[in-house]
Design an enzyme around this catalytic site. Structure first.
Site, PDB file in Angstrom:
ATOM      1  CB  SER A 174      -0.869  -0.013   1.266  1.00 57.61           C
ATOM      2  OG  SER A 174      -1.467   1.243   1.476  1.00 57.61           O
ATOM      3  CE1 TYR A 187      -4.156  -2.299   4.976  1.00 56.76           C
ATOM      4  CE2 TYR A 187      -3.369  -0.091   4.470  1.00 56.76           C
ATOM      5  CZ  TYR A 187      -3.818  -1.321   4.052  1.00 56.76           C
ATOM      6  OH  TYR A 187      -3.932  -1.593   2.704  1.00 56.76           O
TER       7      TYR A 187
HETATM    8  N1  LIG Z   1      -8.576  -1.654  -2.199  1.00 54.75           N
HETATM    9  C1  LIG Z   1      -7.642  -0.718  -2.106  1.00 54.75           C
HETATM   10  O1  LIG Z   1      -7.894   0.462  -2.397  1.00 54.75           O
HETATM   11  C2  LIG Z   1      -6.243  -1.095  -1.683  1.00 54.75           C
HETATM   12  C3  LIG Z   1      -5.251  -0.118  -1.735  1.00 54.75           C
HETATM   13  C4  LIG Z   1      -3.952  -0.435  -1.352  1.00 54.75           C
HETATM   14  C5  LIG Z   1      -3.657  -1.724  -0.948  1.00 54.75           C
HETATM   15  N2  LIG Z   1      -4.644  -2.667  -0.894  1.00 54.75           N
HETATM   16  C6  LIG Z   1      -4.282  -4.025  -0.456  1.00 54.75           C
HETATM   17  O2  LIG Z   1      -4.827  -4.951  -1.363  1.00 54.75           O
HETATM   18  C7  LIG Z   1      -4.992  -6.216  -0.707  1.00 54.75           C
HETATM   19  C8  LIG Z   1      -6.372  -6.760  -1.015  1.00 54.75           C
HETATM   20  O3  LIG Z   1      -7.329  -5.913  -0.395  1.00 54.75           O
HETATM   21  P1  LIG Z   1      -8.748  -5.632  -1.060  1.00 54.75           P
HETATM   22  O4  LIG Z   1      -8.824  -4.200  -1.338  1.00 54.75           O
HETATM   23  O5  LIG Z   1      -8.995  -6.606  -2.130  1.00 54.75           O
HETATM   24  O6  LIG Z   1      -9.675  -5.874   0.222  1.00 54.75           O
HETATM   25  P2  LIG Z   1     -10.900  -6.858   0.482  1.00 54.75           P
HETATM   26  O7  LIG Z   1     -11.796  -6.931  -0.690  1.00 54.75           O
HETATM   27  O8  LIG Z   1     -11.456  -6.390   1.785  1.00 54.75           O
HETATM   28  O9  LIG Z   1     -10.182  -8.260   0.635  1.00 54.75           O
HETATM   29  C9  LIG Z   1      -9.371  -8.533   1.739  1.00 54.75           C
HETATM   30  C10 LIG Z   1      -9.293 -10.027   1.857  1.00 54.75           C
HETATM   31  O10 LIG Z   1      -8.489 -10.347   2.989  1.00 54.75           O
HETATM   32  C11 LIG Z   1      -9.153 -11.357   3.719  1.00 54.75           C
HETATM   33  N3  LIG Z   1      -8.805 -11.297   5.121  1.00 54.75           N
HETATM   34  C12 LIG Z   1      -8.880 -10.236   5.960  1.00 54.75           C
HETATM   35  N4  LIG Z   1      -8.539 -10.605   7.190  1.00 54.75           N
HETATM   36  C13 LIG Z   1      -8.239 -11.936   7.133  1.00 54.75           C
HETATM   37  C14 LIG Z   1      -7.836 -12.892   8.084  1.00 54.75           C
HETATM   38  N5  LIG Z   1      -7.679 -12.575   9.381  1.00 54.75           N
HETATM   39  N6  LIG Z   1      -7.630 -14.157   7.687  1.00 54.75           N
HETATM   40  C15 LIG Z   1      -7.799 -14.506   6.402  1.00 54.75           C
HETATM   41  N7  LIG Z   1      -8.180 -13.645   5.439  1.00 54.75           N
HETATM   42  C16 LIG Z   1      -8.404 -12.366   5.823  1.00 54.75           C
HETATM   43  C17 LIG Z   1     -10.627 -11.067   3.532  1.00 54.75           C
HETATM   44  O11 LIG Z   1     -11.403 -12.212   3.836  1.00 54.75           O
HETATM   45  P3  LIG Z   1     -12.953 -12.065   4.208  1.00 54.75           P
HETATM   46  O12 LIG Z   1     -13.606 -11.341   3.067  1.00 54.75           O
HETATM   47  O13 LIG Z   1     -13.399 -13.462   4.346  1.00 54.75           O
HETATM   48  O14 LIG Z   1     -12.995 -11.279   5.478  1.00 54.75           O
HETATM   49  C18 LIG Z   1     -10.663 -10.676   2.069  1.00 54.75           C
HETATM   50  O15 LIG Z   1     -10.756 -11.804   1.235  1.00 54.75           O
HETATM   51  C19 LIG Z   1      -4.765  -5.946   0.781  1.00 54.75           C
HETATM   52  O16 LIG Z   1      -3.476  -6.397   1.130  1.00 54.75           O
HETATM   53  C20 LIG Z   1      -4.826  -4.441   0.887  1.00 54.75           C
HETATM   54  O17 LIG Z   1      -4.056  -3.960   1.957  1.00 54.75           O
HETATM   55  C21 LIG Z   1      -5.925  -2.387  -1.263  1.00 54.75           C
END
Ligand SMILES: NC(=O)c1ccc[n+]([C@@H]2O[C@H](COP(=O)([O-])OP(=O)(O)OC[C@H]3O[C@@H](n4cnc5c(N)ncnc54)[C@H](OP(=O)(O)O)[C@@H]3O)[C@@H](O)[C@H]2O)c1
Length: 279
Positions: A174, A187
């Protein structure tokens, strides 16, 4: 390119027009046949898009995530639309320990025999409040999920990744892991640590030259985590997760099947900003 699975994945298909032509030519439905890739956070957001995309190009995906029903939905889609062999691993990374990782390594070994890729998409946001008010128990949970679990998985699955085939480990990071920002607490600190883990593992594996390691910052993306971080933002202004799949596939296919991609990969250990990749 025609492909049944991709025809059933309009969100991916809509992004492929923007891919550079070298990638489109390399990505046949069999590009990743015989490649086994663990994707954490595979039930939602970027991890879900990546799991489906990898299966569209032939990979057997080990779908690890917290919510079984979400993983089952991804599993069912992959089984319905691709000839690949996915498995689901319901797992709360906040509770992960080395025994669980050893059991996972054994089951991957007995089911598939080997592993070529590991992509850490899962993470949790935690509270967005000043450090002086940050609850210590929530700090621990975020660090356990976003950093300690990544360390344990990299360590416990390393021997499977290091069996001779080219391998790849991707850490989804991130912007707040590169520049700290007020109220992003554990985070932000966890993503700094993730960048460190990525660079250390890259340095430790560079001489052997078989495993490539990267961190990828997707930037603002239309997912549940982004909605949690910015509840007042209009999601329609953000790219969908499939927007990043060209970059993820470039890194994974380029690392695992080097002859397919006629373009040099970034040096192992690189921090890659998805928003700049296609610019
Ligand atoms: N979206 C953005 O704007 C953004 C920006 C910068 C970086 N990122 C990074 O991108 C990556 C993906 O995030 P996303 O945006 O796709 O978010 P998301 O849709 O909320 O997905 C996050 C995933 O992580 C899983 N997760 C969370 N806590 C967990 C745990 N304790 N054990 C196992 N699985 C867990 C969730 O499972 P459940 O759904 O079952 O809870 C979900 O599948 C992350 O590393 C995030 O930091 C995202």
């Amino acid at each position: 390119m025609t492909h049944n699975a991709i025809e059933n994945y309009p969100e991916l298909q809509s992004q492929m027009a923007e891919w550079p032509s070298f990638l489109d030519k390399a990505l046949t439905p069999t590009a990743l046949i015989g490649k086994r890739i663990v994707v954490t956070g595979a039930g939602d957001g970027i991890g879900k898009a990546l799991a489906k995309s990898l299966a569209c190009f032939g990979a057997d995906v080990i779908l690890l995530g917290r919510t079984r029903t979400k993983l089952e939905a991804v599993f069912d889609w992959i089984k319905q639309h691709t000839p690949t062999d996915p498995v689901i691993v319901p797992c709360d990374l906040a509770q992960l320990d080395t025994d669980t990782v050893s059991a996972l390594a054994e089951s991957i070994s007995s089911h598939y025999g080997n592993l070529q890729g590991l992509v850490h998409c899962a993470s949790m946001l935690g509270p967005k409040i000043p450090l002086v008010h940050y609850p210590a128990d929530q700090w621990q949970t975020v660090m356990q999920t976003n950093v300690n679990a990544v360390f344990m998985l990299n360590q416990g699955l390393f021997d499977l990744l290091d069996q001779g085939d080219p391998g790849c480990v991707l850490h989804v990071s991130s912007s707040v892991g590169i520049q700290g920002r007020a109220y992003w607490g554990a985070y932000s600190a966890s993503k700094f640590a993730l960048e460190g883990l990525s660079q250390i593992l890259a340095d430790e594996t560079e001489t052997a030259g078989k495993i490539r390691v990267y961190s990828v910052n997707p930037g603002g993306t239309r997912t549940a985590m982004r909605r949690e971080a910015y509840p007042l933002e209009d999601p329609q202004t953000l790219p969908i997760p499939e927007k990043h799949m060209g970059l993820f596939l470039f890194l994974l296919v380029g690392s695992l099947v080097p002859d397919l991609i006629k373009r040099p990969l970034p040096a192992t250990g690189a921090q890659i900003d998805a928003r700049k990749w296609l610019a």
